[in-house]
Design an enzyme around this catalytic site. Structure first.
Site, PDB file in Angstrom:
ATOM      1  N   HIS A  54      43.953  41.382  50.001  1.00  0.00           N
ATOM      2  CA  HIS A  54      44.349  40.959  48.442  1.00  0.00           C
ATOM      3  C   HIS A  54      44.191  40.778  46.874  1.00  0.00           C
ATOM      4  O   HIS A  54      45.484  40.698  46.449  1.00  0.00           O
ATOM      5  CB  HIS A  54      42.522  39.986  48.750  1.00  0.00           C
ATOM      6  CG  HIS A  54      42.606  38.877  47.437  1.00  0.00           C
ATOM      7  ND1 HIS A  54      43.550  37.835  47.040  1.00  0.00           N
ATOM      8  CD2 HIS A  54      41.701  39.669  46.561  1.00  0.00           C
ATOM      9  CE1 HIS A  54      42.908  37.273  46.011  1.00  0.00           C
ATOM     10  NE2 HIS A  54      42.186  38.050  45.147  1.00  0.00           N
ATOM     11  N   HIS A  78      40.785  44.402  40.559  1.00  0.00           N
ATOM     12  CA  HIS A  78      40.396  43.000  39.417  1.00  0.00           C
ATOM     13  C   HIS A  78      39.086  42.247  41.204  1.00  0.00           C
ATOM     14  O   HIS A  78      38.469  42.116  39.666  1.00  0.00           O
ATOM     15  CB  HIS A  78      41.316  42.005  39.698  1.00  0.00           C
ATOM     16  CG  HIS A  78      41.207  41.095  40.959  1.00  0.00           C
ATOM     17  ND1 HIS A  78      42.888  41.696  41.393  1.00  0.00           N
ATOM     18  CD2 HIS A  78      40.877  39.998  41.495  1.00  0.00           C
ATOM     19  CE1 HIS A  78      42.587  40.110  42.924  1.00  0.00           C
ATOM     20  NE2 HIS A  78      41.427  39.547  42.795  1.00  0.00           N
ATOM     21  N   GLU A  82      32.909  42.787  40.818  1.00  0.00           N
ATOM     22  CA  GLU A  82      32.398  42.081  41.056  1.00  0.00           C
ATOM     23  C   GLU A  82      31.840  42.373  42.806  1.00  0.00           C
ATOM     24  O   GLU A  82      30.611  41.720  43.123  1.00  0.00           O
ATOM     25  CB  GLU A  82      32.785  41.134  40.919  1.00  0.00           C
ATOM     26  CG  GLU A  82      32.160  39.453  40.979  1.00  0.00           C
ATOM     27  CD  GLU A  82      32.656  38.065  40.657  1.00  0.00           C
ATOM     28  OE1 GLU A  82      31.842  37.274  40.148  1.00  0.00           O
ATOM     29  OE2 GLU A  82      33.888  38.365  40.515  1.00  0.00           O
ATOM     30  N   ASP A  83      32.611  42.662  43.750  1.00  0.00           N
ATOM     31  CA  ASP A  83      32.522  42.843  45.136  1.00  0.00           C
ATOM     32  C   ASP A  83      32.416  44.021  45.512  1.00  0.00           C
ATOM     33  O   ASP A  83      31.780  44.467  46.929  1.00  0.00           O
ATOM     34  CB  ASP A  83      33.272  42.674  45.457  1.00  0.00           C
ATOM     35  CG  ASP A  83      33.753  40.672  45.173  1.00  0.00           C
ATOM     36  OD1 ASP A  83      33.065  40.407  44.722  1.00  0.00           O
ATOM     37  OD2 ASP A  83      35.290  40.354  45.155  1.00  0.00           O
ATOM     38  N   ASP A 164      46.273  36.105  41.467  1.00  0.00           N
ATOM     39  CA  ASP A 164      44.997  35.932  42.446  1.00  0.00           C
ATOM     40  C   ASP A 164      45.085  34.426  42.606  1.00  0.00           C
ATOM     41  O   ASP A 164      44.469  35.172  44.060  1.00  0.00           O
ATOM     42  CB  ASP A 164      44.185  36.318  41.326  1.00  0.00           C
ATOM     43  CG  ASP A 164      42.122  36.143  41.977  1.00  0.00           C
ATOM     44  OD1 ASP A 164      42.392  36.644  43.315  1.00  0.00           O
ATOM     45  OD2 ASP A 164      41.135  36.081  41.295  1.00  0.00           O
ATOM     46  N   ASP A 284      66.256  13.234  40.818  1.00  0.00           N
ATOM     47  CA  ASP A 284      66.004  14.544  40.681  1.00  0.00           C
ATOM     48  C   ASP A 284      65.412  14.732  42.228  1.00  0.00           C
ATOM     49  O   ASP A 284      65.148  15.693  42.564  1.00  0.00           O
ATOM     50  CB  ASP A 284      65.410  15.000  39.495  1.00  0.00           C
ATOM     51  CG  ASP A 284      64.161  14.689  39.700  1.00  0.00           C
ATOM     52  OD1 ASP A 284      63.662  13.083  40.422  1.00  0.00           O
ATOM     53  OD2 ASP A 284      63.110  14.980  38.393  1.00  0.00           O
TER      54      ASP A 284
HETATM   55 MN    MN Z   1      40.867  38.263  43.683  1.00  0.00          MN
END
Ligand code: MN
Length: 510
Positions: A54, A78, A82-83, A164, A284
């Site tokens: 990811h 990123h 948090e993880d 993300d 279009d």
């Molecule tokens: Mn992420």
């Protein structure tokens, strides 16, 4: 391009960045991957795949836009704070202040979420309260968009968040249906409009097309079935138009390139909703796009086209002289082409094409001039962007620079958002939610810590009001309150109390 980054490897990522970054930066990125790999070791995504895929995919999408090294590093990291058990300060020690700040920005933005209850109330709407619920919903998503920008400080944080989200959308299938709908709606309402405002047409189209089947499965099924035969038919037809045009242009000395451009399916759906779902009214669906070297060539090409085929009145658009609010430039015309078929043709230079696809991302791209990419502060940049972003339709709800400069967004423990002026205190927050909550406020917890009522709230704080039934406003609260709402409610309450005390006194005196 998404396909390529669906399950990328570190190797393909490093090969890609090596095409535009110097070797020293490539090895920095290799080190960052090692760090992220160790941090996420043993973790898997909901889909069962290794977690590292990811962040590499996120960074890979940004590498496609040739973004600078710090942005790519932050993209790789990123989800670390948090993880995993590695913290922001640890990232700063390893990779420096700039990368750490970008990662921190992305982490904070994860609080910007479409609330499930908003969606539920919209879906449960009966006919009577439908429009009211829609209005509330619109207000809610508009607040989310503003907050998203206000909390970002650096456009690169927004770009990381968009990348993300793009990868998350591409791998949404493994989530529960409920979650899928919420995330798809959030993508349509918050992320795609932001990509559009930043001029990144390509990203906007991809986000919408990935969200569409999850957000509106029936509409998607209906439309994609209708499109299968229609698209091939029209693409073949545009190919014939293109060949004729390129030949005629070569004859007058213009070296043009051209391709057929099929409309993104979600934007087609939105257009169809305005045209009674009648596909024959969409001219279009597939357009011919002609790219010529200079602006002058654009106008000459337009002239030539009008000599060959008659234009449809009122459909000639000069977005070169008057660009769209997000900076988009092109000439558009709709003509009665082969066999009288109504056909849209778009004419632009390579630079205009580049902007249409990459938008603001192009501005942040690594520039091979020995100089670091421009790092204007977000506010300065937005000031510059203001002219291009000031579409009266899109921005009329008050998204101005002023708005961002002096507002902060504070959350309740349940994730509701209050938008307050800078310097606002727990008093403003409490009265902002409910007058009773304000009146009985005795203290506040910000991000889990008890703070005095004079505490200055900050963007992204989570605040809980502590109350007592017996408490009532004090005179010095007027000094602490920044909002006129809190002030006037405090005054009213003080007057009332004074009145009551006075009456009591009079009674006792008798
Ligand atoms: Mn992420």
């Amino acid at each position: 391009m998404i396909e390529k980054w669906l399950s990328p490897s570190a190797k393909t990522f490093l090969e890609t960045v090596a095409t535009y970054l110097p070797p020293a930066d490539v090895s920095k990125l290799a080190n960052t991957i090692t760090y992220a790999d160790e941090a996420h070791a043993g973790q898997r995504r909901q889909s069962g795949e290794e977690y590292l895929i990811h962040p590499i995919a996120t960074a890979g999408i940004l590498a496609f836009y040739h973004l600078d090294t710090a942005t790519l590093q932050a993209a790789l990291l990123h989800d670390v704070p948090e993880d995993t058990d590695r913290t922001g300060p640890d990232i700063q020690r390893h990779f420096g202040k700039e990368v750490a700040r970008l990662v921190d920005g992305v982490t904070k933005l994860s609080q910007v979420r479409l609330k499930k209850s908003w969606l539920a109330s919209l879906q449960a709407s009966s006919d009577e309260n439908r429009s009211e619920n829609f209005e509330n919903f619109d207000r809610h998503v508009e607040t989310l968009r503003k907050m998203f920008l206000a909390m970002s400080h650096d456009i690169r944080v927004v770009l990381i968040k968009l990348a993300d989200r793009l990868h998350n959308m591409a791998t949404l299938g493994s989530l529960t249906p409920d979650k899928r709908v919420r995330i798809a709606q959030e993508t349509l309402q918050v992320y795609a409009p932001l990509a559009n405002r930043l001029g990144i047409g390509q990203l906007k189209g991809q986000l919408e097309d990935l969200a569409f089947p999850h957000a509106y499965p029936e509409a998607y099924a209906w439309l994609s079935e209708k499109l299968t035969s229609e698209l091939t038919r029209r693409e073949r037809y545009i190919e014939r138009v293109r060949r004729i045009l390129l030949k005629r242009l070569a004859a007058i000395g213009i070296r043009a390139e051209g391709h057929a451009r099929a409309k993104h399916i979600y934007s087609l759906w939105k257009k169809l909703e305005r045209h009674d779902r009648d596909l024959t009214k969409i001219f279009d669906l597939v357009a011919a796009r002609i790219i010529v070297p200079t602006v002058e060539d654009c106008y000459r090409t337009l002239g030539l086209i009008h000599q060959i085929w008659k234009p449809l009145p009122g459909r000639i658009k000069d977005y070169i002289a008057i660009p769209k609010p997000n900076g988009y430039q092109s000439l558009h015309t709709t003509v009665f082409a082969l066999g009288g078929t109504i056909t849209e043709i778009q004419i632009r230079t390579p630079a205009m094409h580049h902007w249409a696809e990459y938008g603001i991302a192009a501005h942040w791209a690594y520039k091979d001039s020995g100089q670091a990419p421009q790092k204007l502060s977000w506010i300065e940049e937005l000031a510059k962007l203001q002219q291009t972003l000031s579409d009266p339709e899109e921005w009329k709800k008050g998204v101005t620079l002023d708005f961002f400069q002096d507002r902060i967004f504070v959350f309740t423990p349940h994730g509701d958002i209050l938008d307050l002026p800078i310097g606002a205190t727990p008093i403003d927050f409490a009265f902002g939610i409910h007058s009773d909550l304000g009146r009985h406020c005795v203290g506040a917890k910000v991000n889990g810590r008890i703070v005095p009522l004079s505490h200055s709230l900050e963007n992204g704080d989570i605040m809980e009001v502590l109350t007592s039934r017996k408490a009532s406003p004090k005179t010095d609260w007027l000094r602490l309150a920044r909002t006129s709402r809190a002030r006037s409610l405090i005054k009213r309450s003080l007057d009332l109390n004074r009145g009551q005390t006075k009456r009591k006194g009079e009674l006792n005196g008798r």
